[in-house]
Structure formats: C-alpha cells, structure tokens
Design an enzyme around this catalytic site. Structure first.
Site, PDB file in Angstrom:
ATOM      1  N   GLU A 140     -16.547 -95.549 -15.751  1.00 44.95           N
ATOM      2  CA  GLU A 140     -15.811 -95.983 -14.676  1.00 44.95           C
ATOM      3  C   GLU A 140     -16.299 -97.533 -14.071  1.00 44.95           C
ATOM      4  O   GLU A 140     -15.681 -98.337 -13.861  1.00 44.95           O
ATOM      5  CB  GLU A 140     -16.059 -95.124 -13.614  1.00 44.95           C
TER       6      GLU A 140
ATOM      7  N   SER B 221     -19.725 -92.046  -9.748  1.00 41.96           N
ATOM      8  CA  SER B 221     -19.198 -91.312 -11.205  1.00 41.96           C
ATOM      9  C   SER B 221     -19.342 -92.318 -12.120  1.00 41.96           C
ATOM     10  O   SER B 221     -18.809 -93.444 -12.028  1.00 41.96           O
ATOM     11  CB  SER B 221     -17.874 -90.910 -10.938  1.00 41.96           C
TER      12      SER B 221
ATOM     13  N   ARG C  17      -7.863 -94.606 -10.445  1.00 45.30           N
ATOM     14  CA  ARG C  17      -8.968 -95.421 -10.556  1.00 45.30           C
ATOM     15  C   ARG C  17      -8.329 -96.922 -11.453  1.00 45.30           C
ATOM     16  O   ARG C  17      -9.062 -97.592 -11.966  1.00 45.30           O
ATOM     17  CB  ARG C  17     -10.069 -94.991 -11.462  1.00 45.30           C
TER      18      ARG C  17
HETATM   19  N1  EPU Z   1     -19.072 -80.248 -11.766  1.00 42.17           N
HETATM   20  C1  EPU Z   1     -19.915 -79.881 -12.715  1.00 42.17           C
HETATM   21  N2  EPU Z   1     -21.131 -80.276 -12.577  1.00 42.17           N
HETATM   22  C2  EPU Z   1     -21.721 -81.195 -11.490  1.00 42.17           C
HETATM   23  C3  EPU Z   1     -20.627 -81.583 -10.516  1.00 42.17           C
HETATM   24  C4  EPU Z   1     -19.356 -81.041 -10.933  1.00 42.17           C
HETATM   25  O1  EPU Z   1     -19.846 -79.094 -13.784  1.00 42.17           O
HETATM   26  O2  EPU Z   1     -22.848 -81.324 -11.337  1.00 42.17           O
HETATM   27  C5  EPU Z   1     -17.746 -79.772 -12.154  1.00 42.17           C
HETATM   28  C6  EPU Z   1     -17.213 -78.541 -11.433  1.00 42.17           C
HETATM   29  O3  EPU Z   1     -16.288 -77.799 -12.409  1.00 42.17           O
HETATM   30  C7  EPU Z   1     -16.693 -79.217 -10.443  1.00 42.17           C
HETATM   31  C8  EPU Z   1     -15.743 -80.371 -11.188  1.00 42.17           C
HETATM   32  O4  EPU Z   1     -16.712 -80.741 -11.857  1.00 42.17           O
HETATM   33  O5  EPU Z   1     -15.679 -78.342  -9.741  1.00 42.17           O
HETATM   34  C9  EPU Z   1     -15.490 -81.465 -10.015  1.00 42.17           C
HETATM   35  O6  EPU Z   1     -16.697 -82.002  -9.432  1.00 42.17           O
HETATM   36  P1  EPU Z   1     -16.459 -82.689  -8.015  1.00 42.17           P
HETATM   37  O7  EPU Z   1     -15.677 -82.138  -6.767  1.00 42.17           O
HETATM   38  O8  EPU Z   1     -17.900 -83.106  -7.573  1.00 42.17           O
HETATM   39  O9  EPU Z   1     -15.648 -83.795  -8.361  1.00 42.17           O
HETATM   40  P2  EPU Z   1     -15.791 -84.933  -9.617  1.00 42.17           P
HETATM   41  O10 EPU Z   1     -14.425 -84.734 -10.323  1.00 42.17           O
HETATM   42  O11 EPU Z   1     -16.728 -85.018 -10.227  1.00 42.17           O
HETATM   43  C10 EPU Z   1     -14.537 -86.948  -8.247  1.00 42.17           C
HETATM   44  C11 EPU Z   1     -14.495 -88.448  -8.092  1.00 42.17           C
HETATM   45  C12 EPU Z   1     -15.423 -89.052  -7.039  1.00 42.17           C
HETATM   46  C13 EPU Z   1     -15.072 -88.181  -5.753  1.00 42.17           C
HETATM   47  C14 EPU Z   1     -14.895 -86.684  -6.047  1.00 42.17           C
HETATM   48  C15 EPU Z   1     -14.237 -85.930  -4.739  1.00 42.17           C
HETATM   49  C16 EPU Z   1     -14.082 -89.298 -10.417  1.00 42.17           C
HETATM   50  C17 EPU Z   1     -14.427 -89.810 -11.484  1.00 42.17           C
HETATM   51  N3  EPU Z   1     -14.965 -88.978  -9.369  1.00 42.17           N
HETATM   52  O12 EPU Z   1     -15.822 -86.563  -8.817  1.00 42.17           O
HETATM   53  O13 EPU Z   1     -15.498 -90.290  -7.082  1.00 42.17           O
HETATM   54  O14 EPU Z   1     -16.049 -88.554  -5.007  1.00 42.17           O
HETATM   55  O15 EPU Z   1     -13.913 -86.545  -7.055  1.00 42.17           O
HETATM   56  O16 EPU Z   1     -13.248 -86.509  -4.565  1.00 42.17           O
HETATM   57  O17 EPU Z   1     -12.976 -89.191 -10.285  1.00 42.17           O
HETATM   58  C18 EPU Z   1     -16.566 -92.251  -8.052  1.00 42.17           C
HETATM   59  O18 EPU Z   1     -15.378 -92.387  -8.300  1.00 42.17           O
HETATM   60  O19 EPU Z   1     -17.390 -92.973  -8.055  1.00 42.17           O
HETATM   61  C19 EPU Z   1     -16.532 -90.871  -7.218  1.00 42.17           C
HETATM   62  C20 EPU Z   1     -17.917 -90.496  -6.833  1.00 42.17           C
END
Ligand code: EPU
Length: 341
Positions: free
Chosen positions: A336, A238, A161
């Site tokens: 972010e 996010s 990012r």
């Molecule tokens: N989780 C929760 N609650 C939730 C959702 C997720 O506890 O409601 C936990 C779970 O443990 C899950 C983990 O968070 O396994 C990861 O969740 P997710 O796969 O949805 O990914 P994320 O880390 O929340 C990141 C990026 C997203 C991107 C996704 C998929 C960041 C800050 N966010 O989200 O990017 O789409 O991975 O690769 O790095 C963005 O940057 O705006 C964005 C949407």
C-alpha cells in the site's frame, strides 16, 4: 519559499526511515507549489510531492531531486456543510473539528496519521467510511497545463485505495485543497464489526464524538495510532492492500486452510480477503522480526521499524512475505505505501 539541500527525510515519515533529499522545500501557498515545480523543471530534477509522510517508504539513498512538502494551511466552512481544507492541514485535527461541530461523515476516520491532501490520493478509508463518500471536489495543480484546476469528485476515479491521483493520472496532479460535504446531526456510522462490539453494551446511542474516541482506541489497540516513542507503531499503517480475488482463488485458499477463510463481498464473484489473515496463515505472526524491521505485536499488517531499521531491511521483509504468501496461496500481495527513491 526556502529550499534546503541534503535534508534527511526519515524524520518527515511515520516509518522514521529514509536518506536525504537533494533539495527540500515546504510549500505554504499555491504560488510556492508553482515555484517548486518550476525549480525542478528548470534543472531537470525529479520531483516528489510529500504530504504527511504516513504512507511512504523512502529509500536509504534518499531522493535525487526536489522533495516538495505540502504545508498549505486553512479550513474554510462554507454553506451546506461544505469544508474547503488546505492540503497541508493535519487530517486528524480536521476530523476532530468536524466531529466537535457535530458534522457526520468522517468520525470513523479519526486517528489516521497524515495530511488532508493525501486523503483523496489513496481514498483513505476505515471502519466503514471512505473519503470518496464525502469528497465533492479536489483542487490541484495540473502539471500538463501548468494551471490549478477544480476537479469534481466524479472525475477522481475513486475505488478501494485508488483514485486517478495514484492510478491512471499518477504524477499529473498536485493536490492543494480538498472539499468535503458533511451532514449535521446525523447518527454516527457503526457498521464495522469492531465498532459494533465496542458499543454492544451501551444503553444510549453513541454520539459522533463517542465513535471518534472508539475508533482511536481500536486503532491504538491495533498499533495503527501513532504514539511518540513507541516503535511498535513506527509504520506506514497497513503495508499491504487486502487482495480482491475471484471465487476460484478463494476456494483454493479454503482448500489449504483449516477453518473458514474470512472474506468480504467485493462485487459479483469477487472476494476481499484480509491480507493480515493470509500473513498469519503463511506463518508470519505478530511480533515477527527480521533484522531491525518487523511486524507489530498488535497487527500483522503493520510492518514496523523496530529501531534504526533501513529501508533495505523493510524491503527484505516485504519480499519474504510476498514470496511466501504467493507460493502458499498463489496470491501476489500488493504493497500500500508509496516507495520513494
Ligand atoms: N487479522 C489477522 N491478524 C491481525 C489482524 C487482522 O488475522 O493481526 C484478520 C482477521 O481475520 C480480521 C481481519 O484480518 O478480522 C481484518 O482485520 P482489521 O479489521 O484489523 O482490518 P484490516 O483489513 O487489516 C483495513 C484497512 C485499515 C483500516 C481497517 C479498519 C486495508 C489494507 N487496511 O485493515 O486501513 O483501518 O481495515 O477499517 O484496507 C491503512 O490502510 O493503512 C489502514 C490502517
């Protein structure tokens, strides 16, 4: 380029929040960008360059200077899979075009709101792909010299990012065009667990189009795809970055938790912890509401405008979350989105 006065910014953002810009203009050419910069400089006005408005929280007071919206259009396909894309092109439309042409490299980035020019700035990434893997160059106005420059990817300082555009050289460049190098007929990337799960029962290898469709569906299920009129996804994606912490901090989090803490490798001795997990374990569940701001019912990391929210209400929710996660885990979450005004 026509400049307008006192233009409300809320409709130009995916959050649907924000007061007026003192001046507002939409640049359709590189000359318009130069004209906008000159206008602001001559009057001593602050300048804010706006792309697709998908990663912004604009204050209720608005912006006291010129908001220059980047509207440059055009996609050129060169030899060897190079696409030169104007910064104002819609990102998801461009991704669809590459996938339809059987070019691999962006299929996991389908369904992300915003414009092309914003992608190098925050090194947009999802489902195992990051634009730093395909960007070969960025054309931008260098406000130090007043000239457009072509920056090779190696000078853009890409990290999670991050880039020079939102880091070391923040405010120096205005992106006008981005060059991506894509590869044809490559197998799609299915590395992220959500995608693997989606395709686990498929007998044949998914195509690039199948992956783009899957990514959009997964994003929709997580409230990360814009659906007109659905406040559950009126967000800036996010709201917090996933914090990268040393082993000792991970051990401290684990000591305060029942069950394992999800983590990804982030280099030697470093761990990326999902911010969404930290929020949930600090007591912020999906659907949490605070005044007209809240948390999406589909993903804890999407702070939302539940209808008519002010920026102040979102910031109050941000502060409540940051403070509680900090006091419970000693980790200071970093937002972010870009804050304007
Ligand atoms: N989780 C929760 N609650 C939730 C959702 C997720 O506890 O409601 C936990 C779970 O443990 C899950 C983990 O968070 O396994 C990861 O969740 P997710 O796969 O949805 O990914 P994320 O880390 O929340 C990141 C990026 C997203 C991107 C996704 C998929 C960041 C800050 N966010 O989200 O990017 O789409 O991975 O690769 O790095 C963005 O940057 O705006 C964005 C949407």
């Amino acid at each position: 380029m026509q400049l307008s006065e006192h233009v409300t910014l809320a409709p130009y953002t995916t959050f649907g929040i924000g007061g007026p810009a003192r001046w507002f203009g939409e640049a359709a050419t590189e000359s318009d960008i130069l004209a906008g910069v000159a206008f602001a400089q001559e009057r001593g006005l602050p300048l804010f360059v706006m792309g697709g408005g998908s990663n912004l929280l604009v204050s209720d007071a608005g912006f006291p200077g010129l908001v220059l919206r980047i509207g440059l259009k055009g996609i050129e396909r060169h030899e060897e899979g190079i696409f030169a894309v104007a910064a104002g092109e819609d990102w998801d439309c461009f991704v669809s075009e590459t996938v339809a042409g059987e070019y691999a490299g962006l299929e996991c980035l389908a369904g992300i709101p915003g414009s092309v020019g914003g992608t190098p700035v925050q090194n947009v990434g999802a489902y195992g792909q990051e634009v730093s893997q395909t960007i070969v160059g960025v054309r931008a106005l260098d406000l130090h010299s007043g000239a457009f420059v072509d920056l090779p990817a190696s000078t853009c300082g890409f990290a999670y990012r991050r880039s020079i555009f939102n880091g070391a050289e923040r405010g120096r460049y205005i992106v006008s065009r981005v060059m991506y190098k894509l590869r044809r007929y490559l197998e799609p990337l299915i590395s992220y667990s959500d995608l693997k799960r989606y395709f686990q029962d498929w007998a044949s290898l998914p195509t690039l189009t199948d992956v783009a469709v899957a990514v959009r569906e997964i994003r929709r299920s997580k409230g990360m795809l814009l659906v007109d009129g659905d406040p559950d996804c009126a967000s800036a994606g996010s709201f917090f970055k996933n914090p990268v912490v040393p082993d000792a901090v991970l051990a401290r989090v684990a000591a305060h938790s029942q069950g394992p803490v999800p983590r990804y490798d982030a280099g030697p001795g470093l761990n990326k912890i999902p911010a969404a997990w930290l929020l949930e374990h600090a007591g912020f569940s999906k659907g949490y509401a605070r005044a007209r701001a809240g948390i999406s019912s589909r993903h804890t990391l999407a702070l939302i405008n539940r209808g008519g929210a002010s920026a102040a209400e979102v910031l109050a929710l941000r502060d409540e979350i940051v403070d509680r996660v900090q006091s419970r885990y000693g980790i200071r979450l970093e937002p972010e989105p870009v804050f304007v005004g």
